[in-house]
Design a protein around this motif. Structure first.
Motif, mmCIF file in Angstrom:
data_model
loop_
_atom_site.group_PDB
_atom_site.id
_atom_site.type_symbol
_atom_site.label_atom_id
_atom_site.label_comp_id
_atom_site.label_asym_id
_atom_site.label_seq_id
_atom_site.Cartn_x
_atom_site.Cartn_y
_atom_site.Cartn_z
ATOM 1 N N LYS A 81 13.202 20.227 27.502
ATOM 2 C CA LYS A 81 13.758 21.458 26.676
ATOM 3 C C LYS A 81 14.798 22.054 27.749
ATOM 4 O O LYS A 81 15.670 22.268 26.524
ATOM 5 C CB LYS A 81 12.425 22.724 26.232
ATOM 6 N N LEU A 82 14.819 21.712 28.939
ATOM 7 C CA LEU A 82 15.735 22.637 29.667
ATOM 8 C C LEU A 82 17.488 21.942 29.059
ATOM 9 O O LEU A 82 18.601 22.278 29.029
ATOM 10 C CB LEU A 82 15.891 22.312 30.486
ATOM 11 N N LEU A 83 17.282 20.453 28.497
ATOM 12 C CA LEU A 83 18.262 19.514 28.836
ATOM 13 C C LEU A 83 18.200 19.188 26.939
ATOM 14 O O LEU A 83 18.889 18.035 26.772
ATOM 15 C CB LEU A 83 18.573 18.921 29.522
ATOM 16 N N ASP A 84 17.058 19.138 26.033
ATOM 17 C CA ASP A 84 17.457 19.252 24.535
ATOM 18 C C ASP A 84 17.004 17.738 24.810
ATOM 19 O O ASP A 84 18.085 16.897 23.693
ATOM 20 C CB ASP A 84 19.057 19.759 24.076
ATOM 21 N N MET A 85 16.554 17.223 25.541
ATOM 22 C CA MET A 85 16.323 15.561 25.452
ATOM 23 C C MET A 85 15.082 15.731 24.383
ATOM 24 O O MET A 85 13.927 16.010 24.604
ATOM 25 C CB MET A 85 16.218 15.430 26.670
ATOM 26 N N ASP A 86 14.899 14.747 23.668
ATOM 27 C CA ASP A 86 13.894 13.737 22.805
ATOM 28 C C ASP A 86 12.873 13.694 23.643
ATOM 29 O O ASP A 86 13.506 12.764 24.661
ATOM 30 C CB ASP A 86 14.464 12.506 22.073
ATOM 31 N N ALA A 87 12.083 13.326 23.545
ATOM 32 C CA ALA A 87 10.366 13.274 24.305
ATOM 33 C C ALA A 87 10.733 11.310 24.361
ATOM 34 O O ALA A 87 10.139 11.114 25.080
ATOM 35 C CB ALA A 87 9.342 13.144 23.127
ATOM 36 N N SER A 88 11.371 10.765 23.665
ATOM 37 C CA SER A 88 11.296 9.226 23.369
ATOM 38 C C SER A 88 12.341 8.363 24.899
ATOM 39 O O SER A 88 11.923 7.847 25.128
ATOM 40 C CB SER A 88 12.469 8.776 22.135
ATOM 41 N N PHE A 89 13.134 9.697 25.293
ATOM 42 C CA PHE A 89 13.814 9.282 26.779
ATOM 43 C C PHE A 89 12.174 8.312 28.293
ATOM 44 O O PHE A 89 13.137 7.708 28.448
ATOM 45 C CB PHE A 89 13.852 10.529 27.290
ATOM 46 N N LEU A 90 11.739 9.521 27.562
ATOM 47 C CA LEU A 90 10.431 8.876 28.539
ATOM 48 C C LEU A 90 9.729 7.829 28.614
ATOM 49 O O LEU A 90 10.500 6.583 29.256
ATOM 50 C CB LEU A 90 9.293 9.438 28.292
ATOM 51 N N SER A 91 9.879 6.751 27.408
ATOM 52 C CA SER A 91 9.101 5.989 26.881
ATOM 53 C C SER A 91 10.689 4.450 27.631
ATOM 54 O O SER A 91 10.273 3.529 27.365
ATOM 55 C CB SER A 91 9.243 5.365 25.996
ATOM 56 N N ARG A 92 12.070 5.002 27.500
ATOM 57 C CA ARG A 92 13.370 4.346 27.070
ATOM 58 C C ARG A 92 13.373 3.469 28.651
ATOM 59 O O ARG A 92 12.843 4.727 29.935
ATOM 60 C CB ARG A 92 14.066 4.861 26.682
ATOM 61 N N ALA A 93 13.387 2.719 28.799
ATOM 62 C CA ALA A 93 14.402 2.106 30.141
ATOM 63 C C ALA A 93 14.796 3.015 31.273
ATOM 64 O O ALA A 93 16.159 3.627 30.202
ATOM 65 C CB ALA A 93 14.913 -0.106 30.470
ATOM 66 N N VAL A 94 15.122 2.891 32.338
ATOM 67 C CA VAL A 94 16.348 3.902 32.903
ATOM 68 C C VAL A 94 17.259 3.752 32.156
ATOM 69 O O VAL A 94 18.377 3.121 33.341
ATOM 70 C CB VAL A 94 16.349 3.995 34.160
ATOM 71 N N ASN A 95 17.835 4.464 31.513
ATOM 72 C CA ASN A 95 19.178 4.957 31.102
ATOM 73 C C ASN A 95 20.457 3.232 30.863
ATOM 74 O O ASN A 95 20.899 3.824 30.715
ATOM 75 C CB ASN A 95 20.615 4.425 32.697
ATOM 76 N N GLU A 96 19.183 2.115 30.276
ATOM 77 C CA GLU A 96 19.522 1.637 29.582
ATOM 78 C C GLU A 96 19.993 1.633 27.972
ATOM 79 O O GLU A 96 19.031 2.116 26.857
ATOM 80 C CB GLU A 96 18.098 0.351 29.416
ATOM 81 N N GLY A 97 21.268 1.291 27.880
ATOM 82 C CA GLY A 97 21.440 1.545 26.516
ATOM 83 C C GLY A 97 22.144 2.802 25.604
ATOM 84 O O GLY A 97 22.178 3.384 24.949
ATOM 85 N N PHE A 98 21.804 3.827 27.348
ATOM 86 C CA PHE A 98 21.731 5.018 27.169
ATOM 87 C C PHE A 98 23.851 6.079 26.771
ATOM 88 O O PHE A 98 24.807 4.897 27.426
ATOM 89 C CB PHE A 98 22.073 5.680 28.105
ATOM 90 N N SER A 99 24.045 6.654 26.349
ATOM 91 C CA SER A 99 24.998 6.788 25.667
ATOM 92 C C SER A 99 25.623 7.429 27.294
ATOM 93 O O SER A 99 24.671 8.379 27.829
ATOM 94 C CB SER A 99 25.055 8.342 24.605
ATOM 95 N N GLY A 100 26.943 7.979 27.163
ATOM 96 C CA GLY A 100 27.444 8.443 28.489
ATOM 97 C C GLY A 100 26.605 10.117 28.261
ATOM 98 O O GLY A 100 26.747 10.262 29.607
ATOM 99 N N GLY A 101 26.825 11.025 27.471
ATOM 100 C CA GLY A 101 26.458 11.801 27.921
ATOM 101 C C GLY A 101 24.490 11.946 28.095
ATOM 102 O O GLY A 101 24.118 12.969 28.841
ATOM 103 N N GLU A 102 23.789 11.031 27.331
ATOM 104 C CA GLU A 102 22.998 10.484 27.439
ATOM 105 C C GLU A 102 22.013 10.473 29.268
ATOM 106 O O GLU A 102 21.194 10.781 29.852
ATOM 107 C CB GLU A 102 22.115 9.963 26.825
ATOM 108 N N LYS A 103 22.937 9.449 29.599
ATOM 109 C CA LYS A 103 23.173 9.416 31.232
ATOM 110 C C LYS A 103 23.272 10.798 31.886
ATOM 111 O O LYS A 103 22.393 10.409 33.035
ATOM 112 C CB LYS A 103 24.259 8.052 31.078
ATOM 113 N N LYS A 104 24.574 11.201 31.695
ATOM 114 C CA LYS A 104 24.351 12.689 32.842
ATOM 115 C C LYS A 104 23.281 13.321 32.316
ATOM 116 O O LYS A 104 23.027 14.124 33.200
ATOM 117 C CB LYS A 104 26.170 13.032 31.890
ATOM 118 N N ARG A 105 22.601 13.435 30.814
ATOM 119 C CA ARG A 105 21.830 14.721 30.904
ATOM 120 C C ARG A 105 20.379 14.092 31.542
ATOM 121 O O ARG A 105 19.675 14.339 32.176
ATOM 122 C CB ARG A 105 21.213 14.577 29.304
#
Lengths: 436, 253
Positions: free
Chosen positions: B131-155
């Motif tokens: 919540k702190l980083l305005d992240m969606d729950a779907s992050f959790l099931s995605r492979a670590v950083n795979e296909g993440f945007s630059g911003g998603e990786k840093k978040r």
């Protein structure tokens, strides 16, 4: 094929490891056995001067004196099944063991050549050796000459078999021996099933499992074959698996290799009708001085067919692996789409991997791609995981587990997939222990 | 006691010295920024502190909460409370973010003799931090950083920091590849983690990030040495004048 040794006593020795059954059975069988015997005496072991066997040296077979295995019935208890529920056919040294087996419910049928008659016998006559021809290589000839029985699993048309059917192929013996399992699988039109073949045998003993499987898949059917090869630590395993796909067939195979010292898997699939899709997967996990050679041949005989291959290897110790992916696109097989990928992670500096695509394309409107990557675990990934607090071994296990996971994820049958995942976890620990 | 104490740290790669005697002390609650031109050794410093073995440490001393850091493996440093937010977070196909983070958190907890978190408690913690980083729950099931945007990786890096709750966080060029909205979110996440017992070291090329994460101290690293230190105004001065004017004092010296 060239003969390996001028001194050919091993040819006779290996021939003598089959049952003395040349005078048994119908005429056609006796003829086929005799032809195979002659072919074996002519061809002998495939030599590694043969391009198709370049990376797998079978010469120690010629230097070992083999016997037949132990009496089948007495040792059935040793077989290590997969733990899957459902039908389980136990073959001990190639012979069916009824007591240890659970036959599948109707309408799936199981038959044995030694007891077959009438229409059933005609099915054997028609299918046996129609794909696996002794002339292909010496090991087919030797199997055909020496097979003690043939198992036929038959699924009629229009049947969706939900439960996986397991074939527990176990080798038993106390001194170097050879066994020749021979299996036929016939699936009618518009049916589906998953078959698991589980190969096991004693550790620390030189023995040969020379197995041949011929699968015939009818139009519109969906068939999955999972081979779990976990032979004994000193075993030589040569499996020659053939599949003939009629039309609009979806076929998938997985070859999971854990055991054996010297392993060769020949997988030959003929896409005989249009609209077929064949997916061949492999996962090999080797350590010590193990060698696993996956040799695939996709025969795109008709148009509008797809094939996918994903073979992965995790190699520790001084183990070695080979992947050869032959794709033949015959004239007129337009709109063929064939994709082949081989990936290996070398967990030690002494492990090695060879990958070679062999594309023969005789049609012009086709898409064929291949790629291979071999290398150690990614240092950047390892450091990233460790920088988050994961111990070195834990980080490695996470990466090797992830490497294996996508092959297993392809398995259709969920219970089989779960069983494989459990087996692989145990196996990854073995590699962690042995990799240096 | 200071959280981080670096004394005359020297390190290099393939016989070439990159850090040539770095001195730096961070007390609890402080945010320090290290700025410097390309090739000054900023990222090397971050990697050396995290234990990257491609760099050889040739001299000096580093203490984390009084404990000798240079003797520890990367995982021990992490467990002792050092966190590096990577400049280029690596993609790990096949490993889900939640599986990875749970393993990491439990490794740290185990190191401190604390019980491992079960799936439910872990999920609760994750939801709160995401919540702190305005992240969606779907992050959790995605492979670590795979296909993440630059911003998603840093978040994702800052999320990990929030979950692992380090004593010292090193942010290596966390602003690179971020648009202004992503920068605000990431900086907001970092600011929420500022606290009286935590030290933060921000490594950056540009002053921009320091508008959002306001440092207590700014240091200029050049040719492997800190050549000037000051407060946040030093960063503004560097932004206005570049690094060139700093050469004169070194020349006199």
């Amino acid at each position: 094929m060239t003969r390996l040794m001028s001194n050919a006593s091993y040819l006779q020795n290996l021939l003598a490891t089959g049952p003395n059954s040349s005078t048994l059975g119908p005429d056609w069988l006796q003829v086929r056995r005799e032809e195979a015997r002659q072919q074996w005496l002519r061809a002998g072991l495939p030599a590694n001067t043969d391009e198709q066997w370049r990376f797998t040296d079978l010469s120690f077979l010629a230097e070992t004196s083999f016997s037949t295995g132990c009496s089948a019935a007495a040792r059935a208890a040793e077989a290590r099944p997969t733990g899957l529920d459902g039908a389980e056919l136990v073959l001990i040294n190639g012979k069916f063991n009824a007591q240890a087996s659970r036959l599948p419910p109707a309408p799936v049928r199981v038959a044995f050549l030694a007891q077959a008659s009438g229409a059933e016998l005609a099915t054997f006559e028609k299918l046996l050796g129609a794909q696996a021809r002794p002339a292909h290589h010496g090991m087919i000839a030797l199997n055909t000459a020496n097979m003690s029985d043939v198992v036929l699993v038959e699924v009629p048309g229009g049947v969706a078999v939900e439960r996986p059917l397991s074939l527990i192929v176990h080798s038993v013996g106390t001194e170097p021996f050879a066994t020749y399992p021979r299996i036929l699988l016939k699936v009618g039109d518009n049916s589906s099933m998953t078959v698991v073949l589980n190969f096991t045998g004693p550790d620390d003993l030189t023995y040969l499992t020379n197995s041949v499987l011929e699968t015939y898949v009818g139009a519109g059917s969906r068939v999955e074959l999972v081979k779990i090869q976990r032979e004994g630590t000193a075993a030589l395993h040569i499996g020659s698996d053939y599949a003939h796909l009629a039309k609009d067939v979806r076929f998938q195979s997985l070859s999971l290799n854990q055991g054996g010292l010297l392993v060769r898997n020949n997988v030959t699939v003929t896409l005989a009708g249009p609209g077929c899709e064949a997916t061949l997967n492999g996962l090999s996990m080797t350590a010590g001085r193990q060698h696993v050679d996956n040799h695939t041949m996709l025969d795109h005989a008709r148009e509008h067919c797809e094939s996918h291959e994903l073979y992965k290897s995790l190699l520790a110790g001084r183990s070695s692996g080979t992947f050869t992916g032959k794709i033949l696109v015959r004239p007129g097989s337009q709109k063929t789409d064939a994709k082949q990928t081989s990936k290996a992670v070398l967990l030690s500096g002494q492990a090695s991997m060879n990958s070679q695509p062999q594309l023969e394309i005789y049609a012009d409107d086709v898409k064929c791609t291949h790629g291979s990557t071999n290398g150690p675990l990614d240092e950047e990934q390892l450091f990233y995981l460790r920088a988050r607090g994961l111990a070195y071994n834990q980080a490695r296990a996470m990466l090797t587990g992830a490497f294996a996971a996508d092959v297993l994820a392809r398995v259709w049958q969920p219970e089989v997939r779960g069983t494989l995942e459990d087996l692989v976890v145990v196996e990854l620990h073995r590699l962690e222990r042995e990799e240096f | 006691m200071s959280i981080l104490e670096i004394k005359d740290l020297r390190a290099g790669i393939a016989g070439r010295e990159i850090l040539r005697g770095v001195n730096l002390t961070i007390a609890p609650g402080e945010v320090h920024a290290i700025m410097g031109p390309n090739g000054s050794g900023k990222s090397t410093l971050a990697q050396v502190l995290a234990g990257r073995d491609t760099y050889a440490v040739t001299g000096g001393e580093v203490r984390l909460n009084g404990r000798d850091l240079l003797d520890l493996s990367p995982e021990e440093r992490a467990c002792e409370g050092l966190f590096l937010a990577f400049q280029y977070p690596v993609e790990i196909p096949g490993v889900s973010t939640s599986y990875f983070l749970k393993a990491a958190l439990n490794a740290v907890r185990k190191y401190h003799g604390e019980p491992e978190l079960d799936a439910m408690d872990f999920l609760k913690l994750m939801k709160q931090k995401m919540k702190l980083l305005d992240m969606d729950a779907s992050f959790l099931s995605r492979a670590v950083n795979e296909g993440f945007s630059g911003g998603e990786k840093k978040r994702n890096e800052i999320l990990q920091m929030a979950v692992l709750d380090p004593k010292l966080a090193i942010l290596d060029e966390t602003d690179s590849g971020l648009d202004i909205d992503a920068l605000r979110i990431v900086a907001g996440g970092v600011n929420s983690l500022r606290g009286s017992d935590r030290g933060i070291l921000v490594v950056t090329h540009y002053q921009r990030l320091l508008n959002y994460i306001v440092p207590d101290y700014v240091h200029v690293l050049r040719d492997g040495q800190i050549i000037k230190s000051g407060d946040k105004n030093l960063a503004l001065e560097l932004e206005a004048r570049g690094y060139g004017w700093l050469e004169e004092p070194t020349a006199v010296h």
